[in-house]
Design a protein around this motif. Structure first.
Motif, PDB file in Angstrom:
ATOM      1  N   PRO A   1      32.402  40.639  27.122  1.00 14.99           N
ATOM      2  CA  PRO A   1      31.044  41.135  27.383  1.00 14.99           C
ATOM      3  C   PRO A   1      31.110  42.601  27.821  1.00 14.99           C
ATOM      4  CG  PRO A   1      31.595  39.223  28.765  1.00 14.99           C
ATOM      5  CD  PRO A   1      32.806  39.535  27.962  1.00 14.99           C
ATOM      6  N   TYR A   2      30.125  43.390  27.395  1.00 10.48           N
ATOM      7  CA  TYR A   2      30.222  44.839  27.667  1.00 10.48           C
ATOM      8  C   TYR A   2      30.290  45.127  29.163  1.00 10.48           C
ATOM      9  CZ  TYR A   2      25.317  44.910  28.986  1.00 10.48           C
ATOM     10  OH  TYR A   2      24.136  44.685  29.641  1.00 10.48           O
ATOM     11  N   PHE A   3      29.781  44.166  29.980  1.00 10.83           N
ATOM     12  CA  PHE A   3      29.785  44.422  31.426  1.00 10.83           C
ATOM     13  C   PHE A   3      31.102  44.013  32.089  1.00 10.83           C
ATOM     14  CE2 PHE A   3      27.283  40.669  30.267  1.00 10.83           C
ATOM     15  CZ  PHE A   3      28.034  39.658  30.840  1.00 10.83           C
ATOM     16  N   ARG A   4      32.071  43.537  31.277  1.00  9.06           N
ATOM     17  CA  ARG A   4      33.381  43.246  31.872  1.00  9.06           C
ATOM     18  C   ARG A   4      34.182  44.546  31.943  1.00  9.06           C
ATOM     19  NH1 ARG A   4      38.410  39.457  29.868  1.00  9.06           N
ATOM     20  NH2 ARG A   4      39.664  39.861  31.725  1.00  9.06           N
ATOM     21  N   VAL A   5      34.495  44.949  33.153  1.00 11.14           N
ATOM     22  CA  VAL A   5      35.243  46.193  33.339  1.00 11.14           C
ATOM     23  C   VAL A   5      36.531  45.840  34.080  1.00 11.14           C
ATOM     24  CG1 VAL A   5      35.178  48.523  34.299  1.00 11.14           C
ATOM     25  CG2 VAL A   5      33.055  47.456  33.514  1.00 11.14           C
ATOM     26  N   PHE A   6      37.673  46.143  33.481  1.00 16.82           N
ATOM     27  CA  PHE A   6      38.944  45.822  34.130  1.00 16.82           C
ATOM     28  C   PHE A   6      39.107  46.698  35.371  1.00 16.82           C
ATOM     29  CE2 PHE A   6      41.541  43.195  31.194  1.00 16.82           C
ATOM     30  CZ  PHE A   6      40.617  43.063  30.172  1.00 16.82           C
ATOM     31  N   ASN A   7      39.445  46.072  36.489  1.00 16.38           N
ATOM     32  CA  ASN A   7      39.686  46.834  37.707  1.00 16.38           C
ATOM     33  C   ASN A   7      41.174  47.195  37.745  1.00 16.38           C
ATOM     34  OD1 ASN A   7      40.484  47.438  40.353  1.00 16.38           O
ATOM     35  ND2 ASN A   7      38.650  46.449  41.180  1.00 16.38           N
ATOM     36  N   PRO A   8      41.501  48.497  37.606  1.00 16.99           N
ATOM     37  CA  PRO A   8      42.922  48.862  37.462  1.00 16.99           C
ATOM     38  C   PRO A   8      43.753  48.552  38.707  1.00 16.99           C
ATOM     39  CG  PRO A   8      41.545  50.833  37.628  1.00 16.99           C
ATOM     40  CD  PRO A   8      40.613  49.661  37.569  1.00 16.99           C
ATOM     41  N   ILE A   9      43.102  48.457  39.854  1.00 13.17           N
ATOM     42  CA  ILE A   9      43.868  48.150  41.076  1.00 13.17           C
ATOM     43  C   ILE A   9      44.207  46.658  41.091  1.00 13.17           C
ATOM     44  CG2 ILE A   9      43.866  48.267  43.608  1.00 13.17           C
ATOM     45  CD1 ILE A   9      41.475  50.343  43.192  1.00 13.17           C
ATOM     46  N   LEU A  10      43.177  45.836  40.856  1.00 13.46           N
ATOM     47  CA  LEU A  10      43.411  44.384  40.893  1.00 13.46           C
ATOM     48  C   LEU A  10      44.319  43.931  39.749  1.00 13.46           C
ATOM     49  CD1 LEU A  10      39.869  43.025  41.847  1.00 13.46           C
ATOM     50  CD2 LEU A  10      41.815  43.589  43.324  1.00 13.46           C
ATOM     51  N   GLN A  11      44.147  44.555  38.579  1.00 12.83           N
ATOM     52  CA  GLN A  11      45.004  44.194  37.436  1.00 12.83           C
ATOM     53  C   GLN A  11      46.464  44.507  37.767  1.00 12.83           C
ATOM     54  OE1 GLN A  11      44.197  43.031  34.048  1.00 12.83           O
ATOM     55  NE2 GLN A  11      42.325  42.383  35.054  1.00 12.83           N
ATOM     56  N   GLY A  12      46.672  45.660  38.392  1.00 11.29           N
ATOM     57  CA  GLY A  12      48.029  46.049  38.790  1.00 11.29           C
ATOM     58  C   GLY A  12      48.607  45.040  39.773  1.00 11.29           C
ATOM     59  N   LYS A  13      47.804  44.689  40.779  1.00 10.59           N
ATOM     60  CA  LYS A  13      48.301  43.766  41.816  1.00 10.59           C
ATOM     61  C   LYS A  13      48.640  42.412  41.217  1.00 10.59           C
ATOM     62  CE  LYS A  13      46.062  45.736  45.859  1.00 10.59           C
ATOM     63  NZ  LYS A  13      44.963  45.666  46.799  1.00 10.59           N
ATOM     64  N   LYS A  14      47.835  41.990  40.250  1.00 13.26           N
ATOM     65  CA  LYS A  14      48.023  40.658  39.680  1.00 13.26           C
ATOM     66  C   LYS A  14      49.207  40.599  38.703  1.00 13.26           C
ATOM     67  CE  LYS A  14      45.154  37.011  37.836  1.00 13.26           C
ATOM     68  NZ  LYS A  14      43.913  36.676  37.199  1.00 13.26           N
ATOM     69  N   PHE A  15      49.317  41.609  37.862  1.00 13.04           N
ATOM     70  CA  PHE A  15      50.294  41.500  36.772  1.00 13.04           C
ATOM     71  C   PHE A  15      51.564  42.333  36.984  1.00 13.04           C
ATOM     72  CE2 PHE A  15      46.108  40.456  34.893  1.00 13.04           C
ATOM     73  CZ  PHE A  15      46.373  39.104  34.702  1.00 13.04           C
TER      74      PHE A  15
END
Ligand SMILES: Cc1cc2nc3c(=O)[nH]c(=O)nc-3n(C[C@H](O)[C@H](O)[C@H](O)COP(=O)(O)OP(=O)(O)OC[C@H]3O[C@@H](n4cnc5c(N)ncnc54)[C@H](O)[C@@H]3O)c2cc1C
Length: 477
Positions: free
Chosen positions: A386-400
């Motif tokens: 969905p266009y309103f899904r925006v990856f959060n670069p901080i949380l993505q980093g912490k998770k992966f």
């Protein structure tokens, strides 16, 4: 077709292998002597994506070496494909067999060759031809789950087994390849390497069997790395799908392992979905597939684009990925989604800029997957996020990349950072601003939460203008 021609041209394009090659087999079935021909088009663009070009050239050498074992070779010519192919075909009165590709340059080549040579276009790039996986009325599926359901319901064609002994190839001494074709590159690639990599993925450290739970981690190798090989047909997608599906029925497997296999096979079906999207909507290479999102006012800041390209945004996961992309030409799918989302949503830069940059740097660059991936992440494509899904670069980093091992590899300045704040180095007790002093931007370049709000406003504005225009047009018709 003329019965039993003396010669037949196997026009190699994205099928750089002898094994499981339907096009080669069809050419050989004519009974003619097979001439394997590859044409390198000389254009101003040549050399722009050096990593891809090197990979391709070493793949050509690999195929040539395989053919040499059969006393034959790959005839490589440099120049205009239409002129070269039609000249050979005319001279030898030979039909031309070629694997079908759904990209606009291939369609254009076929259009130009069609009146000049006897052409036989063979499916092989995908397991099913896109025209087979459609709704009853021959309409394309726009939703992935429906595409997959239909795809899985079709009986899979038998994997072609090339009988090399039965094929008569032209003798190596009968021709000269263009001398300008470099014979040595340092890369080890080709069909042999592809097979090794594939079997390593199936067996070693249970990578395939853990794919379901581990595939998104970016701090160690969790995926097959087969994409550059699959894209140039150094390994047959039909044969790998077949081999892995056979494993799926092993009764000894744990549920999680069976699920992992299924998820990996699903990636290959996503590949087919994007190929089908390109086949049905060739305009998607340059046009947003959702017209209501074509009116976004993109940010044209060259500095912001440059910061993204060079890995100078201040968000470690984005910067590490962009540095790896530039240096190695390959990044993990999760990282592709993170950097794509950052460009389009945080920086509000047109997805086409990102797709072009990937085009210049990815060793596995492939139009259907690239455009599909960009439009998916931007929210503008078929069955996209969905266009309103925006990856959060901080949380993505912490998770992966929880301990920051991946980002430390590409940004060594972060070695001093405690794990806890490594994905937000502006927060570190001693702030670690790793951006070059000459690159004058704020650190980080933008506040993610504010940028997210701006992006959503811009996307919604585009939708609202489009809706109003639609109503207006309806009223005046
Ligand atoms: C913005 C963006 C751009 C991309 N550009 C490309 C591109 O130019 N070329 C390319 O091959 N892939 C592209 N992808 C898809 C995907 O990132 C790569 O195929 C994958 O990372 C390759 O790694 P792997 O071989 O280890 O994959 P694995 O996880 O081992 O998957 C096996 C194979 O499945 C296919 N596959 C997996 N994921 C996808 C996907 N999302 N879409 C299509 N096929 C997939 C690939 O052939 C891959 O080799 C892009 C994705 C995004 C989000």
């Amino acid at each position: 077709m003329e019965q039993n021609p003396n010669y037949v041209i196997w026009l190699v394009r994205r099928d750089l292998r002898l094994e499981n090659n339907r096009t080669l087999m069809s050419a050989a079935e004519t009974g003619g002597t097979v001439i394997p021909l590859f044409v390198i088009q000389e254009t101003a663009d040549n050399g722009i994506n050096k990593k891809f070009n090197n990979f391709l050239l070493s793949g050509l050498n690999g195929l040539d070496a395989e053919l040499e074992k059969l006393n034959s070779g790959l005839l490589v010519k440099i120049g205009d494909p239409v002129t070269i192919i039609s000249a050979f075909s005319k001279l030898l009165r030979a039909p031309v067999f070629v694997e079908e590709d759904y990209s606009p340059p291939f369609l254009e080549l076929m259009k130009q060759l069609n009146p000049l040579v006897e052409l036989k276009v063979i499916r092989g790039l995908t397991i099913f031809h896109p025209s087979e996986v459609t709704r009853d009325s021959n309409h394309a599926f726009k939703v992935y789950s429906q595409f997959r359901k239909k795809w899985e319901s079709l009986p899979r064609p038998k994997v072609p087994i090339t009988d090399l002994k039965a094929i008569r190839f032209v003798h190596r001494k009968a021709f000269d390849s263009d001398t300008r074709h470099p014979k040595t590159t340092t890369l080890v690639t080709g069909a042999k390497k592809a097979k090794e990599l594939f079997h390593k993925f199936l067996s070693s450290e249970g990578k395939l069997l853990n794919y379901g739970s581990k595939r998104s981690r970016v701090d160690y190798q969790t995926t097959s790395h087969l994409s550059p090989f699959i894209n140039l047909g150094m390994i047959s997608v039909e044969s790998i799908f077949q081999e892995v599906s056979t494993m799926e029925s092993d009764k000894e497997l744990k549920d999680s392992e069976r699920k992992s296999i299924n998820i990996w096979l699903n990636e290959l079906i996503w590949r087919e979905f994007f190929q089908a999207s390109l086949f049905h909507f060739p305009e998607s290479v340059t046009t947003t597939l959702r017209p209501d999102l074509e009116l976004i006012e993109w940010n044209s800041s060259e500095k912001a684009l440059y910061s993204w390209q060079e890995g100078f945004t201040g968000y470690p996961i984005v910067d590490a990925a962009m540095r790896q992309l530039k240096q190695e030409g390959w990044i993990h799918n999760r990282l592709r989604m993170i950097v794509a989302s950052f460009l389009v949503k945080d920086l509000l830069i047109d997805w086409r800029e990102g797709a072009n940059w990937f085009g210049k740097h990815l060793v596995d660059i492939e139009t259907a997957a690239n455009v599909g991936g960009w439009q998916w992440t931007a929210g503008t494509g078929l069955d996209a996020a969905p266009y309103f899904r925006v990856f959060n670069p901080i949380l993505q980093g912490k998770k992966f990349d929880p301990k920051g091992e991946y980002v430390r590899t590409w940004i060594p300045e972060l070695n001093r950072s405690p794990d806890k704040v490594i994905h937000e180095p502006w927060k570190t007790p001693i702030q670690i601003n790793y951006l070059p002093k000459t690159h004058k931007t704020t650190f980080p370049i933008i506040d993610h939460y504010e940028a997210r709000r701006n992006a959503l406003d811009s996307f919604e504005k585009s939708r609202s203008i489009y809706k109003k225009a639609e109503v207006f047009l309806k009223n005046i018709r």
